[in-house]
Design an enzyme around this catalytic site. Structure first.
Site, PDB file in Angstrom:
ATOM      1  N   CYS A   1       0.125  -0.411   4.675  1.00  0.00           N
ATOM      2  CA  CYS A   1       0.192  -0.158   3.236  1.00  0.00           C
ATOM      3  C   CYS A   1       0.893  -1.271   2.465  1.00  0.00           C
ATOM      4  O   CYS A   1       0.934  -1.242   1.242  1.00  0.00           O
ATOM      5  CB  CYS A   1       0.889   1.172   2.976  1.00  0.00           C
ATOM      6  SG  CYS A   1       0.067   2.543   3.815  1.00  0.00           S
TER       7      CYS A   1
ATOM      8  N   HIS B   1       8.033   2.035  -3.636  1.00  0.00           N
ATOM      9  CA  HIS B   1       6.941   2.468  -2.753  1.00  0.00           C
ATOM     10  C   HIS B   1       6.653   3.953  -2.995  1.00  0.00           C
ATOM     11  O   HIS B   1       5.503   4.332  -3.139  1.00  0.00           O
ATOM     12  CB  HIS B   1       7.316   2.192  -1.309  1.00  0.00           C
ATOM     13  CG  HIS B   1       6.207   2.397  -0.342  1.00  0.00           C
ATOM     14  ND1 HIS B   1       4.992   1.742  -0.434  1.00  0.00           N
ATOM     15  CD2 HIS B   1       6.114   3.194   0.763  1.00  0.00           C
ATOM     16  CE1 HIS B   1       4.206   2.118   0.562  1.00  0.00           C
ATOM     17  NE2 HIS B   1       4.860   3.004   1.297  1.00  0.00           N
TER      18      HIS B   1
ATOM     19  N   GLU C   1      14.223   5.172   0.743  1.00  0.00           N
ATOM     20  CA  GLU C   1      14.071   4.045  -0.181  1.00  0.00           C
ATOM     21  C   GLU C   1      15.134   4.067  -1.265  1.00  0.00           C
ATOM     22  O   GLU C   1      15.716   3.030  -1.605  1.00  0.00           O
ATOM     23  CB  GLU C   1      12.679   4.040  -0.807  1.00  0.00           C
ATOM     24  CG  GLU C   1      12.443   2.830  -1.702  1.00  0.00           C
ATOM     25  CD  GLU C   1      11.028   2.712  -2.223  1.00  0.00           C
ATOM     26  OE1 GLU C   1      10.706   1.669  -2.818  1.00  0.00           O
ATOM     27  OE2 GLU C   1      10.234   3.664  -2.049  1.00  0.00           O
TER      28      GLU C   1
ATOM     29  N   LYS D   1       2.475   5.861  -7.800  1.00  0.00           N
ATOM     30  CA  LYS D   1       1.654   6.622  -6.851  1.00  0.00           C
ATOM     31  C   LYS D   1       1.554   8.096  -7.255  1.00  0.00           C
ATOM     32  O   LYS D   1       0.669   8.807  -6.785  1.00  0.00           O
ATOM     33  CB  LYS D   1       2.213   6.511  -5.438  1.00  0.00           C
ATOM     34  CG  LYS D   1       1.992   5.162  -4.778  1.00  0.00           C
ATOM     35  CD  LYS D   1       2.477   5.181  -3.333  1.00  0.00           C
ATOM     36  CE  LYS D   1       2.289   3.838  -2.650  1.00  0.00           C
ATOM     37  NZ  LYS D   1       3.238   2.812  -3.132  1.00  0.00           N
TER      38      LYS D   1
ATOM     39  N   HIS E   1      -1.944   7.129  -3.103  1.00  0.00           N
ATOM     40  CA  HIS E   1      -1.556   5.994  -2.266  1.00  0.00           C
ATOM     41  C   HIS E   1      -2.812   5.210  -1.882  1.00  0.00           C
ATOM     42  O   HIS E   1      -3.637   5.678  -1.105  1.00  0.00           O
ATOM     43  CB  HIS E   1      -0.829   6.496  -1.023  1.00  0.00           C
ATOM     44  CG  HIS E   1      -0.137   5.420  -0.255  1.00  0.00           C
ATOM     45  ND1 HIS E   1      -0.292   4.068  -0.522  1.00  0.00           N
ATOM     46  CD2 HIS E   1       0.722   5.485   0.811  1.00  0.00           C
ATOM     47  CE1 HIS E   1       0.433   3.373   0.311  1.00  0.00           C
ATOM     48  NE2 HIS E   1       1.068   4.204   1.132  1.00  0.00           N
TER      49      HIS E   1
ATOM     50  N   PHE F   1       3.147   1.468   7.783  1.00  0.00           N
ATOM     51  CA  PHE F   1       3.294   1.935   9.154  1.00  0.00           C
ATOM     52  C   PHE F   1       3.464   0.721  10.075  1.00  0.00           C
ATOM     53  O   PHE F   1       2.777  -0.287   9.936  1.00  0.00           O
ATOM     54  CB  PHE F   1       2.053   2.707   9.603  1.00  0.00           C
ATOM     55  CG  PHE F   1       1.902   4.071   8.986  1.00  0.00           C
ATOM     56  CD1 PHE F   1       2.933   4.679   8.287  1.00  0.00           C
ATOM     57  CD2 PHE F   1       0.704   4.765   9.122  1.00  0.00           C
ATOM     58  CE1 PHE F   1       2.789   5.939   7.742  1.00  0.00           C
ATOM     59  CE2 PHE F   1       0.544   6.031   8.574  1.00  0.00           C
ATOM     60  CZ  PHE F   1       1.581   6.616   7.884  1.00  0.00           C
TER      61      PHE F   1
END
Length: 415
Positions: A165, A305, A316, A337, A342, A403
């Site tokens: 991502c 994010h 985060e 998002k 996403h 990931f």
């Protein structure tokens, strides 16, 4: 080494909120959700039956009919966004040296739809190996970069970044480095993804990564809300034209902003989960600030994010507080998002566009769908809940993580 300055001169976007930059930005400012029931396949038997799809996209507006069949949707999206960005930058082949212009493009997955359809056809045939001759060149993740290069005759660097991502922020930083080190004058960069397929939805559902709020898709993406239950899968593309400052000035280009720094780090912790204290996230933001030669108090807005997953959002924000200290309470923070879903490998590019336009218009897009405070999140943080906020924005940081523990942060600044 005497590094050259890099600016942004063109933008293009194809998103769940609109098929142009203007439409995308208008809906972001107004807090519109791009989520809805899946229309691309029959999702009735799936645990999650909704997504943030691109809507009313006609590839023939951008690509000749005979070429469309040679491209997976993720490549079609990439071409569309790049055509928009070139037009926005007022670039044609007479305004750049093709040997000094290139493309670095990101995608986390690539041609998932093509792979899925070929495997379905193979299974249906009873094992007869009759594959489409375009199967491989449609599927591979680097092909969007290749197609953009062919479309515009770009003969400098031409490659793909694959870092889940974080792929398109990775691409942007690589393109930024390529120009500032003197290897090119213009780079097309960004990312695209088209993973709203049976395999995409089924795979992320099996991981329990995506929301199953089927009764209210438009409120399912709710970063930082106590009731969040996973991200909403999105799709689309974002393209940016990065250009050496003097080159842009010489041709009288419109300049949105300057790219001033980029950082990378690795969590080295878990296959899919972030480090609970956000160690890698701390490091990537510190690295971006150091690269830009900036202090934490120089940043006014962070497009985080913020995927709407229970552990990721908290980690985060803990990292933001560690890096920014007391200035964390002066920042505006938001997760777009909450509206786009996403976009996986395209997320960083699409969110960088939002960050740049936030700075241009001095307005922070909101984090929508907030209803219940999470006791693990400091209530003094300005998370820009539910409504856009006007403020002075001189510099913006955009965070993206993937990931495998991939972390990238990029910083944009007023010229």
């Amino acid at each position: 080494m005497n590094l050259r300055r890099v600016v942004v001169t063109g933008l293009g976007a194809l998103t769940p909120l609109g098929n142009s930059v203007d439409e995308y930005w208008a809906n972001l400012k107004n807090g519109v959700s791009g989520a809805g029931p899946i229309t691309k396949f029959d999702a009735e038997k799936f645990k999650s039956r909704f997504a943030c799809e691109v809507k009313n996209f006609d590839p023939l507006e951008y690509i000749p009919k005979k070429e469309v069949r040679k491209m997976d949707p993720f490549t079609q999206y990439a071409i569309a966004a790049s055509v928009q960005a070139f037009a926005d930058a007022d670039l044609d082949s007479e305004k750049y040296n093709p040997d000094r212009a290139g493309v670095i493009w990101g995608s986390g997955i690539g041609g998932l739809y093509t792979f899925q359809e070929e495997m379905k056809a193979y299974a249906k045939s009873g094992g007869v190996p009759r594959f489409n001759p375009f199967f491989i060149p449609k599927m591979i993740a680097d092909i969007a970069a290749g197609q953009i290069s062919i479309r515009f005759g770009l003969k400098a660097a031409n490659y793909a970044t694959v870092s889940a991502c974080a792929s398109s922020t990775n691409a942007l930083i690589a393109a930024f480095d390529y120009i500032r080190c003197g290897k090119a004058d213009i780079m097309v960069s960004g990312g695209s993804e088209a993973s709203v397929t049976e395999g995409g939805i089924g795979g992320f559902s099996a991981m329990k990564a995506i929301s199953s709020r089927n009764d209210s898709p438009e409120t399912a993406s709710r970063p930082f809300d106590k009731e969040r239950d996973g991200f909403v899968l999105g799709e689309g593309a974002g393209a940016l034209i990065l250009e050496e400052y003097e080159h842009a000035k010489a041709r009288g280009a419109k300049i949105y902003c300057e790219v001033v720094g980029g950082g990378a780090s690795a969590d080295a912790y878990h296959l899919t989960a972030p480090h609970p204290e956000g160690e890698g996230v701390v490091k990537v933001m510190e690295n971006a600030l150091a690269d830009a030669g900036m202090k934490p108090e120089d940043i006014d807005y962070i497009n985080v994010h913020g995927t709407s997953t229970p552990p990721g959002d908290v980690a985060e924000l803990k990292a933001v507080q560690k890096v920014f200290g007391e200035h964390a309470y002066e920042l505006n923070i938001s997760s777009t998002k909450s509206m786009t879903g996403h976009l996986l490998g395209a997320a960083g590019a699409v969110e960088s566009i939002a960050s740049i336009l936030a700075m241009r218009d001095q307005i922070v897009p909101p984090t929508i769908n907030h209803e219940v405070d999470d006791p693990e999140i400091d209530p003094k943080l300005k998370l820009t809940f539910n409504k856009a906020e006007s403020r002075k924005i001189r510099a913006v940081m955009n965070n993206t993580f993937g990931f495998g523990g991939h972390n990238f942060s990029v910083i944009f600044k007023e010229l």
